[in-house]
Design an enzyme around this catalytic site. Structure first.
Site, PDB file in Angstrom:
ATOM      1  N   LYS A  33     -19.414 -45.839 -33.808  1.00 23.73           N
ATOM      2  CA  LYS A  33     -18.235 -45.278 -34.474  1.00 23.73           C
ATOM      3  C   LYS A  33     -17.017 -45.351 -33.543  1.00 23.73           C
ATOM      4  CE  LYS A  33     -19.670 -40.801 -32.713  1.00 23.73           C
ATOM      5  NZ  LYS A  33     -20.322 -39.521 -33.009  1.00 23.73           N
ATOM      6  N   ARG A 131     -21.068 -27.493 -38.415  1.00 24.58           N
ATOM      7  CA  ARG A 131     -20.103 -28.570 -38.698  1.00 24.58           C
ATOM      8  C   ARG A 131     -20.578 -29.195 -40.011  1.00 24.58           C
ATOM      9  NH1 ARG A 131     -19.143 -33.233 -34.236  1.00 24.58           N
ATOM     10  NH2 ARG A 131     -20.919 -34.132 -35.328  1.00 24.58           N
ATOM     11  N   HIS A 163     -27.965 -32.121 -35.894  1.00 23.69           N
ATOM     12  CA  HIS A 163     -27.196 -32.479 -34.692  1.00 23.69           C
ATOM     13  C   HIS A 163     -27.066 -31.237 -33.812  1.00 23.69           C
ATOM     14  CE1 HIS A 163     -24.591 -35.129 -32.451  1.00 23.69           C
ATOM     15  NE2 HIS A 163     -23.477 -34.488 -32.716  1.00 23.69           N
ATOM     16  N   ARG A 219     -30.348 -40.770 -31.545  1.00 20.05           N
ATOM     17  CA  ARG A 219     -29.015 -41.338 -31.783  1.00 20.05           C
ATOM     18  C   ARG A 219     -28.211 -41.290 -30.483  1.00 20.05           C
ATOM     19  NH1 ARG A 219     -29.445 -37.187 -35.549  1.00 20.05           N
ATOM     20  NH2 ARG A 219     -27.677 -36.201 -34.509  1.00 20.05           N
ATOM     21  N   TYR A 261      10.204 -39.634 -16.271  1.00 21.01           N
ATOM     22  CA  TYR A 261      10.888 -38.661 -17.135  1.00 21.01           C
ATOM     23  C   TYR A 261      10.759 -37.232 -16.620  1.00 21.01           C
ATOM     24  CZ  TYR A 261      11.295 -42.205 -20.833  1.00 21.01           C
ATOM     25  OH  TYR A 261      11.593 -43.308 -21.569  1.00 21.01           O
ATOM     26  N   CYS A 308       4.424 -42.420 -19.289  1.00 20.85           N
ATOM     27  CA  CYS A 308       5.338 -42.830 -20.347  1.00 20.85           C
ATOM     28  C   CYS A 308       4.546 -43.532 -21.451  1.00 20.85           C
ATOM     29  CB  CYS A 308       6.398 -43.769 -19.790  1.00 20.85           C
ATOM     30  SG  CYS A 308       7.241 -43.110 -18.332  1.00 20.85           S
TER      31      CYS A 308
HETATM   32  C1  LIG Z   1     -21.376 -39.477 -32.171  1.00 27.07           C
HETATM   33  C2  LIG Z   1     -22.666 -38.962 -32.639  1.00 27.07           C
HETATM   34  C3  LIG Z   1     -23.849 -39.183 -31.922  1.00 27.07           C
HETATM   35  C4  LIG Z   1     -23.859 -39.765 -30.526  1.00 27.07           C
HETATM   36  O1  LIG Z   1     -23.553 -38.712 -29.622  1.00 27.07           O
HETATM   37  P1  LIG Z   1     -23.533 -38.957 -28.057  1.00 27.07           P
HETATM   38  O2  LIG Z   1     -23.316 -37.615 -27.495  1.00 27.07           O
HETATM   39  O3  LIG Z   1     -22.395 -39.879 -27.798  1.00 27.07           O
HETATM   40  O4  LIG Z   1     -24.842 -39.554 -27.714  1.00 27.07           O
HETATM   41  C5  LIG Z   1     -25.034 -38.792 -32.482  1.00 27.07           C
HETATM   42  N1  LIG Z   1     -25.075 -38.202 -33.701  1.00 27.07           N
HETATM   43  C6  LIG Z   1     -23.951 -37.943 -34.394  1.00 27.07           C
HETATM   44  C7  LIG Z   1     -24.052 -37.263 -35.706  1.00 27.07           C
HETATM   45  C8  LIG Z   1     -22.725 -38.295 -33.900  1.00 27.07           C
HETATM   46  O5  LIG Z   1     -21.614 -38.009 -34.583  1.00 27.07           O
END
Ligand SMILES: *Cc1c(COP(=O)(O)O)cnc(C)c1O
Length: 373
Positions: A33, A131, A163, A219, A261, A308
């Site tokens: 992603k 979430r 998650h 994941r 700046y 900048c």
């Molecule tokens: C981005 C994401 C991951 C990967 O997480 P990392 O901490 O980068 O390994 C896994 N599951 C979900 C749902 C995510 O959004």
């Protein structure tokens, strides 16, 4: 000739994924992603598959469809779907879709009928992150809706998943709590006749620290790109991204010179300033003003004053830096250059954000490694 570039070592991604795969007692999904965390979604996906990943993960339907348009046929899971999307395109493209509400299950049924085949779904349970995903009170309704759609032939439940909130803080009590909740959710799903082939909850941090959370699929995101989700540990990972630019010009200035700046930085002594053509329009956080480390010549200097839009000024002291010299913001650290971790520490963020900011913007990305050929 490049003026500024992001170099991505695709072999590093491949090798990191192979290492993660060897550590995991499960299949590996690599999250690509957000343009592959800034590394380029499609090249990162190919490198991940070369390293043994069997799944790719993205947030949006558009990202998933774009993988397919690039000719990637591997299993893809998309997990961030608001109501009203053309889900039938995802179903027709063979993309696995996540659902955490009965409303989305209904949409998937409609999409499946439009696409002329069942939607492949992963049911998302909120086990404590608060979430996405169904909260515990909503699990029965989600399972009922999914079981009904599956019986009707419009849906195939491929996965049940969740998650973690704090897997990057090993020992955090919420991890055990979420695991227990996930087990309860799986038991409840079985009670509704749902026995998914893929149960998954582990991100990179849980992959590396909680083998009891691997289930059927892990994941991995940040670790695939060679960065550790856990501060102070590297796990033998190799950072894949280098961000660098050629010095545009240098100048000698006296002590007491205000720089950039707002003139927030004042030179302490007579010194050399190097102008580096990378700014917040390219991905350099503005919070790096006067703190971001940059390797030029043989020294690591700091950004002098404000970042900048297109450039930063670096105070290199008496180093013999000249126009055209390469300034490295961050990389794997082989030649003493700062790492994305050092940038995250200096700017009060996480390594994830440092690399992701360099995604598909103005800076050209160049790829190294066998996978790139
Ligand atoms: C981005 C994401 C991951 C990967 O997480 P990392 O901490 O980068 O390994 C896994 N599951 C979900 C749902 C995510 O959004």
């Amino acid at each position: 000739m490049w003026q500024a570039e992001v170099r991505v070592d695709l072999d590093a991604i491949r090798d990191n994924v192979a290492m993660l795969r060897a550590r995991a007692s499960a299949e590996v999904l690599v999250a690509v992603k957000a343009d592959g965390y800034g590394h380029g979604m499609v090249p990162a996906a190919r490198a991940a598959l070369a390293g043994g990943a069997t799944w790719l993960g993205v947030a949006t339907l558009d990202e998933a469809l774009s993988l397919r348009r690039s000719g990637i046929g591997a299993p893809v899971l998309a997990w961030l779907l608001s109501p009203g999307l053309p889900l039938h395109e995802g179903v027709a493209a063979g993309i696995d879709l996540s659902a955490g509400t009965p409303g989305l299950i209904d949409e998937l049924v409609t999409a499946a009928r439009q696409a002329g085949g069942p939607a492949r779904v992963h049911l998302k349970l909120d086990t404590g992150l608060a979430r996405g995903g169904a909260p515990a009170a909503g699990w029965p309704a989600l399972f009922e809706a999914a079981a009904k759609a599956e019986a009707g032939g419009d849906l195939e439940v491929v996965g049940v998943w969740s998650h973690f909130a704090c897997a990057d803080e090993p020992g955090h009590e919420s991890v055990d709590r979420q695991l227990a909740a996930f087990q309860e959710g799986l038991t409840m799903a079985a009670g509704h006749g749902i026995v998914p082939r893929l149960r998954h909850i582990a991100n990179s941090a849980a992959l590396l620290t909680r083998p009891d959370a691997h289930f059927d699929l892990v994941r991995a995101g940040i670790a695939a790109y060679g960065l550790s989700p856990i501060a102070g540990q590297t796990y033998g990972l190799r950072p894949a991204m280098t961000a660098r630019a050629r010095v545009m010009m240098t100048k000698r200035v006296p002590a007491g010179q205000g720089v950039s700046y707002g003139l927030t930085y004042t030179t302490a002594d007579e010194t050399t300033l190097a102008v580096v053509p990378l700014g917040y329009g390219d991905g350099v956080p503005r919070h790096a003003s006067s703190v971001g480390p940059v390797r030029i010549g043989g020294v690591t200097a700091r950004i002098a004053g404000r970042v900048c839009m297109d450039q930063v000024v670096v105070d290199v002291g008496d180093e013999p830096v000249v126009a055209g010299d390469v300034a490295v913001l961050f990389g794997p650290g082989d030649d003493g250059e700062p790492t994305a971790d050092a940038w995250a520490a200096a700017t009060g963020t996480i390594n994830y954000e440092i690399v992701t900011r360099f995604g598909s913007g103005r800076v050209p990305r160049h790829y190294d490694g066998e996978v790139a050929r």
